[in-house]
Motif scaffolding. Structure first.
Motif, short mmCIF file in Angstrom:
data_model
loop_
_atom_site.label_atom_id
_atom_site.label_comp_id
_atom_site.label_asym_id
_atom_site.label_seq_id
_atom_site.Cartn_x
_atom_site.Cartn_y
_atom_site.Cartn_z
N LYS A 1 0.89 -1.22 0.03
CA LYS A 1 -0.13 0.02 -0.16
C LYS A 1 1.01 1.24 -0.09
N HIS A 2 0.58 2.34 -1.09
CA HIS A 2 1.38 3.40 -0.91
C HIS A 2 2.84 3.29 -0.93
N PRO A 3 3.28 2.32 -1.79
CA PRO A 3 4.91 2.10 -1.46
C PRO A 3 5.79 3.37 -1.89
N THR A 4 5.50 4.20 -2.88
CA THR A 4 6.30 5.41 -3.01
C THR A 4 6.09 6.25 -1.82
N TYR A 5 5.04 6.61 -1.29
CA TYR A 5 4.96 7.35 -0.06
C TYR A 5 5.90 6.86 1.05
N PHE A 6 5.63 5.54 1.45
CA PHE A 6 6.66 4.78 2.38
C PHE A 6 7.99 4.95 2.31
N ARG A 7 8.34 4.84 0.86
CA ARG A 7 9.92 4.91 0.78
C ARG A 7 10.10 6.36 0.83
N SER A 8 9.50 7.36 0.66
CA SER A 8 9.75 8.62 0.81
C SER A 8 10.02 9.14 2.13
N VAL B 1 2.10 -11.66 -4.64
CA VAL B 1 2.53 -10.16 -4.45
C VAL B 1 1.97 -9.27 -5.32
N GLN B 2 0.89 -8.34 -4.73
CA GLN B 2 0.41 -7.52 -5.72
C GLN B 2 0.73 -5.90 -5.22
N SER B 3 0.41 -5.12 -6.37
CA SER B 3 0.50 -3.65 -6.16
C SER B 3 -0.09 -2.87 -7.11
N PHE B 4 -0.37 -1.44 -6.95
CA PHE B 4 -0.99 -0.89 -7.77
C PHE B 4 0.13 0.00 -8.64
N GLU B 5 1.41 -0.12 -8.07
CA GLU B 5 2.45 0.64 -8.52
C GLU B 5 3.42 -0.33 -9.22
N PRO B 6 3.89 -0.20 -10.51
CA PRO B 6 4.53 -1.16 -11.09
C PRO B 6 6.00 -1.07 -10.81
N THR B 7 6.63 0.06 -10.24
CA THR B 7 7.86 0.00 -9.59
C THR B 7 7.91 -0.69 -8.49
#
Length: 342
Positions: free
Chosen positions: A175-182, A207-213
């Protein structure tokens, strides 16, 4: 047949069965996988041990934990990192000063956030029903269950696999992987470490995500990857790219370079060539989220006048099974399993 299906649905709504599904009831090769969305969220507060257990007892093949981190960087399972709707945090005066407003994926959100709590602090909270106006019956379970870690969900899935004589897979979503990385709490390294530590294989984890990266950071683990797709906008990590573009034959070919599945909203599948296009690209497809209440059903399957009355969910499952989907993501796995047997 219609009257029979409707009577079965009403019976399930009144007294949901809890009998364990025998090993031979697991889906045969080629039959759609039934995925318990946050467990059996239609019958129990989501992301709780009771919800996951009930999902498996009534036939789910996979169970889905949404992953968010704690302040001390432990992966826990909640629908969102903002937890005022899914826990009793607002009733804890000792945490009143933790209430704040943050910008998550470009949207201002006010409440309490998992990343501001240690795991020990989160364990003092209790889960509550997220949609009490829709699923009032579930509020009887409010306050009974802890916030679970992802590791605890893995251990539960393995216990349930032994109990029921079939492999139960975990289906974690970042969930919100870009946010948590930031903010210095990346999800992927912790998720990868859990997969390796537990030696989760292809039959035990997707494993699933809405974010391809985020998904691309999970390659090389030996588990399938699932690209989730929204109905509007696009992935937060890829500004300018839209989900609609990703669902074209060219977009699907790009997804197939790193993922094994796509998970579109069910509305993106109806009356479209998406199932055939996904299969042509070498992808499996599992639409979300199937629910039994009228407000979540197409108009032709609604019954009665109330938005939260149960409609003909069996007819909707039958429609999508005929389309050739490879899985369904559902709040009511028991109904999906019953429909699959028809």
């Amino acid at each position: 047949m219609h009257l029979r299906r409707r009577s079965l649905l009403l019976a399930a709504a009144a007294t949901p069965a809890v009998a364990a599904v025998p090993a031979h009831a697991a889906p045969a090769e080629g039959r759609p996988v039934v995925i318990g969305h946050r467990g059996a969220a239609g019958w129990r507060p989501e992301h709780t041990a009771a919800s996951y257990t009930y999902a498996v007892q009534t036939g789910a093949d996979w169970i889905e934990p949404d992953l968010v981190p704690t302040k001390d960087h432990v992966l826990v399972v909640r629908h969102e990192n903002e937890i005022s709707q899914t826990t009793d945090v607002a009733r804890h005066p000792e945490f009143a000063d933790r209430r704040t407003t943050k910008t998550v994926d470009g949207r201002a959100v006010t409440g309490w956030f998992t990343e501001d709590f240690t795991l020990a602090e989160l364990k003092t909270l209790r889960a509550v029903e997220r949609l009490p106006q829709v699923r009032n019956r579930n509020t009887v379970f409010d306050g009974r269950e802890e916030v679970m870690t992802f590791q605890e969900v893995v251990e539960l899935a393995r216990r349930l696999s032994r109990t029921h004589g079939r492999t139960i897979a975990v289906f974690p979503e970042t969930k919100h992987p870009t946010y948590f990385r930031s903010i210095g709490l990346p999800l992927e390294p912790k998720l990868a470490a859990t997969i390796r530590r537990n030696r989760l294989g292809r039959r035990e984890c997707v494993v699933q995500s809405f974010e391809p990266t985020s998904l691309k950071r999970m390659t090389g683990l030996g588990v399938p990857l699932w690209q989730a797709l929204g109905t509007t906008g696009g992935p937060y990590d890829l500004p300018g790219r839209t989900y609609q573009e990703m669902m074209t034959p060219a977009g699907l070919a790009q997804i197939a370079e790193y993922a094994d599945w796509i998970g579109p909203d069910k509305s993106s599948v109806a009356a479209t060539p998406l199932v055939a296009d996904a299969h042509a690209a070498g992808l499996r497809i599992g639409p979300y989220t199937f629910r039994a209440e009228n407000q979540f059903l197409p108009a032709e399957f609604r019954r009665g006048s109330g938005a939260n009355d149960f409609g003909d969910a069996f007819a909707e499952y039958a429609l999508y099974y005929r389309m050739g989907v490879d899985a369904v993501v559902t709040d009511f796995p028991d109904l999906a399993v019953m429909a699959r047997r028809s």
